[in-house]
Design a protein around this motif. Structure first.
Motif, PDB file in Angstrom:
ATOM      1  N   LYS A 123       0.820  -1.222   0.000  1.00 56.85           N
ATOM      2  CA  LYS A 123       0.000   0.000   0.000  1.00 56.85           C
ATOM      3  C   LYS A 123       0.854   1.271   0.000  1.00 56.85           C
ATOM      4  O   LYS A 123       0.363   2.352  -0.321  1.00 56.85           O
ATOM      5  N   LEU A 124       2.125   1.150   0.370  1.00 61.52           N
ATOM      6  CA  LEU A 124       2.991   2.322   0.459  1.00 61.52           C
ATOM      7  C   LEU A 124       3.497   2.742  -0.920  1.00 61.52           C
ATOM      8  O   LEU A 124       3.836   1.900  -1.751  1.00 61.52           O
ATOM      9  N   SER A 125       3.579   4.048  -1.128  1.00 63.97           N
ATOM     10  CA  SER A 125       4.233   4.556  -2.344  1.00 63.97           C
ATOM     11  C   SER A 125       5.733   4.309  -2.219  1.00 63.97           C
ATOM     12  O   SER A 125       6.245   4.026  -1.128  1.00 63.97           O
ATOM     13  N   ARG A 126       6.467   4.453  -3.322  1.00 71.29           N
ATOM     14  CA  ARG A 126       7.919   4.252  -3.264  1.00 71.29           C
ATOM     15  C   ARG A 126       8.578   5.243  -2.308  1.00 71.29           C
ATOM     16  O   ARG A 126       9.492   4.898  -1.563  1.00 71.29           O
ATOM     17  N   LYS A 127       8.089   6.456  -2.324  1.00 77.21           N
ATOM     18  CA  LYS A 127       8.633   7.474  -1.422  1.00 77.21           C
ATOM     19  C   LYS A 127       8.413   7.077   0.041  1.00 77.21           C
ATOM     20  O   LYS A 127       9.318   7.196   0.882  1.00 77.21           O
ATOM     21  N   HIS A 128       7.221   6.602   0.344  1.00 81.14           N
ATOM     22  CA  HIS A 128       6.912   6.258   1.729  1.00 81.14           C
ATOM     23  C   HIS A 128       7.577   4.956   2.162  1.00 81.14           C
ATOM     24  O   HIS A 128       7.797   4.747   3.358  1.00 81.14           O
ATOM     25  N   ARG A 129       7.913   4.098   1.216  1.00 81.33           N
ATOM     26  CA  ARG A 129       8.720   2.920   1.555  1.00 81.33           C
ATOM     27  C   ARG A 129      10.103   3.355   2.029  1.00 81.33           C
ATOM     28  O   ARG A 129      10.605   2.871   3.041  1.00 81.33           O
TER      29      ARG A 129
END
Length: 572
Positions: free
Chosen positions: A47-53
């Protein structure tokens, strides 16, 4: 309601709370949990965007003593960047609990909240319990006491909404002049350091707290503080393998959940000029992960320290720390910049997509293990009583009792006649001490004397003259500084007075200071009896009073080598 009844209810509430928080104690360790597929972890990751990963790998600084504007700025970072966690520093427990609850509401994935608590919450927070420093614990012969301390500290951490302790320190302090480790270490014997560190972290982990052994591969033999510059560890690979790394290797074999990397230049492991170990893939991935088979969380030391950013400014340290293999990048100077640079490194293939995914999931798995998949806010009610519960205070006294070390003399020398004319002298202070007040209870024919660390020679001579009239003299040497340094900040005249007293018959001395300080007091070895108590806490002072009254035997053993008179292991 009568006071006794209120107190009984408070104790009952604390006991219920203790059971409730520690009923969460894990059936399997964090390391064991990594071998199983975790649907919550997989679901959150996807569910996380790449940025939030990437942001899950970043932990930022938090305080509760810097005012509203500072607190709000941290909240904005959480809300905008969705970072993985926080590291709290100075403040108060109630304020921190409330702020943690507030910050958790801003996070889409619950924050993993950590703090340095090598000697408990008291290392950072006011009105909380401080356990003895690790050098004092290194003297204790019963490691079950240290395991119990770990359990109590885990309770305190979880009680205010923390999930990770950035401790224990498992450095071997084999340099008495080490300006940054020193009393924070269990000592200079690698076997003792390993056993004490394992007892401590197992107590915490068994009670459901994530832990972090530090500072890999070993920060004990340096004379530079990495907060201010990059220390050099100039030793051979063979020496580092056999000595510095030993406690970490044992901790890994015992299932420790986290390891923190030191900021040090170690040419034998990575010859890159000015490269801190924190930024070295050969050290972190090559040695720690591949050779030592460590599967847990690799945590950088603070990325704002001069030891790492001096030669790698403007975010370069952050991205290099990521490429090197750190799972948690702690206290970046600019987390937003770090996220952008790390995203770019992933796009460029500097770390494989598989490795990146595994590292993010490792952080998410830590959150799951700590119970954050079912996050519940910490409760503010009855907090002060919970954090200062009688059983925890009793344990501090037990640990202090068990650490006092008789390094000169024997039990007979400690058996003073309670009815003789006795002087009880505290040096390094300007008012009566707990040591004097407690000891005086056993010596009805006594008088108390104080000598400040800067007392003039004329006055010292007068006091020595007065002491000639006493048949026995009991001396306490105190370091009243918050952190006990290797050398006492006494004048040379005061040190000469100590040597004079030590040479007299029927003089018992106790040093409530860093054990290394003994080396700076020539002549003290002549004392009829000499006890080292490692720090100036009230509990240590009470322990010596109990020994002098005959109600306690000193059982500690010196955890460091002080000089030729007092090597490691000295003790009754």
């Amino acid at each position: 309601m009568p006071k006794q009844k209120i107190y009984t209810y408070l104790l009952l509430f604390t006991a219920i709370n203790f059971v409730a928080i520690n009923s969460f104690a894990q059936q399997e360790s964090y390391i064991q949990s990594l071998d199983k597929q975790n649907h919550w972890v997989d679901s959150v990751y996807h569910k996380l965007s790449r940025k939030h990963r990437v942001a899950q790998l970043l932990f930022v600084r938090a305080h509760t003593n810097k005012g509203q504007a500072y607190e709000d700025s941290v909240g904005m970072v959480i809300k905008d960047q969705q970072i993985g966690g926080l590291v709290f520093f100075q403040g108060g427990p109630g304020r921190q609990l409330n702020l943690s609850n507030k910050y958790q509401k801003l996070a889409k994935v619950p924050l993993l909240i950590a703090m340095d608590g090598e000697w408990g919450l008291g290392m950072r927070l006011d009105s909380t319990i401080s356990y003895p420093y690790q050098m004092a614990l290194g003297a204790i012969q019963d490691n079950t006491l240290i395991y119990k301390m770990g359990q109590q500290i885990a309770y305190d951490f979880k009680r205010i909404g923390l999930q990770m302790n950035l401790g224990p320190d498992m450095d071997i302090n084999n340099n008495p002049n080490n300006p940054v480790i020193n009393y924070r270490s269990f000592g200079d014997n690698m076997y003792n350091v390993a056993k004490k560190g394992i007892a401590y972290f197992k107590g915490m982990q068994d009670a459901g707290l994530l832990v972090t052994a530090k500072h890999f591969p070993g920060h004990g033999d340096t004379n530079v503080d990495s907060h201010f510059d990059l220390p050099l560890l100039p030793y051979t690979r063979k020496r580092l393998d056999s000595l510095e790394e030993y406690p970490f290797r044992e901790a890994i074999n015992a299932g420790i959940s986290g390891v923190m990397i030191a900021h040090m230049s170690i040419p034998a492991l990575d010859s890159t000029t000015h490269l801190p170990s924190t930024l070295s893939r050969p050290i972190i991935t090559g040695i720690l992960k591949d050779s030592l088979k460590f599967k847990g969380l690799v945590v950088s030391d603070a990325m704002e320290m001069k030891g790492v950013v001096k030669y790698f400014p403007d975010g370069e340290a952050d991205v290099r720390a990521f490429i090197a293999g750190n799972d948690i990048i702690e206290l970046s100077e600019n987390s937003d910049r770090a996220i952008k640079l790390i995203r770019k490194a992933v796009r460029q293939g500097k770390v494989s997509k598989e490795e990146f995914e595994a590292r993010v999931k490792k952080v998410l798995a830590a959150k799951y293990w700590a119970g954050l998949n079912q996050y519940r806010p910490a409760l503010p009610g009855n907090l002060a009583a919970d954090l200062n519960r009688p059983e925890a205070k009793d344990l501090v006294q037990q640990l202090s009792d068990a650490s006092v070390t008789l390094i000169k003399g024997n039990p007979t020398a400690l058996k003073l006649n309670p009815f003789l004319k006795t002087a009880i002298l505290s040096i390094g202070v300007s008012s009566p001490t707990v040591f004097q007040q407690e000891t005086a209870k056993s010596f009805p024919n006594c008088k108390i004397f104080m000598v400040d660390k800067n007392t003039e020679a004329v006055e010292l001579k007068n006091i020595l003259g007065l002491l000639n009239k006493y048949e026995q003299v009991i001396v306490g040497i105190h370091d009243t500084r918050l952190r006990p340094a290797s050398k006492l900040n006494y004048t040379s005249d005061v040190k000469l007075m100590i040597a004079d007293l030590a040479g007299r018959a029927n003089t018992i001395m106790s040093i409530f200071a860093n054990a290394y300080a003994i080396a700076g007091l020539p002549g003290i070895e002549k004392s009829t009896a000499l006890m080292v108590c490692y720090q100036n806490s009230p509990e240590m002072q009470k322990a010596v009073a109990k020994i002098l009254s005959g109600n306690l035997k000193p059982t500690g053993k010196l955890p460091v080598s002080v000089n030729v008179f007092f090597p490691t292991g000295t003790g009754l």
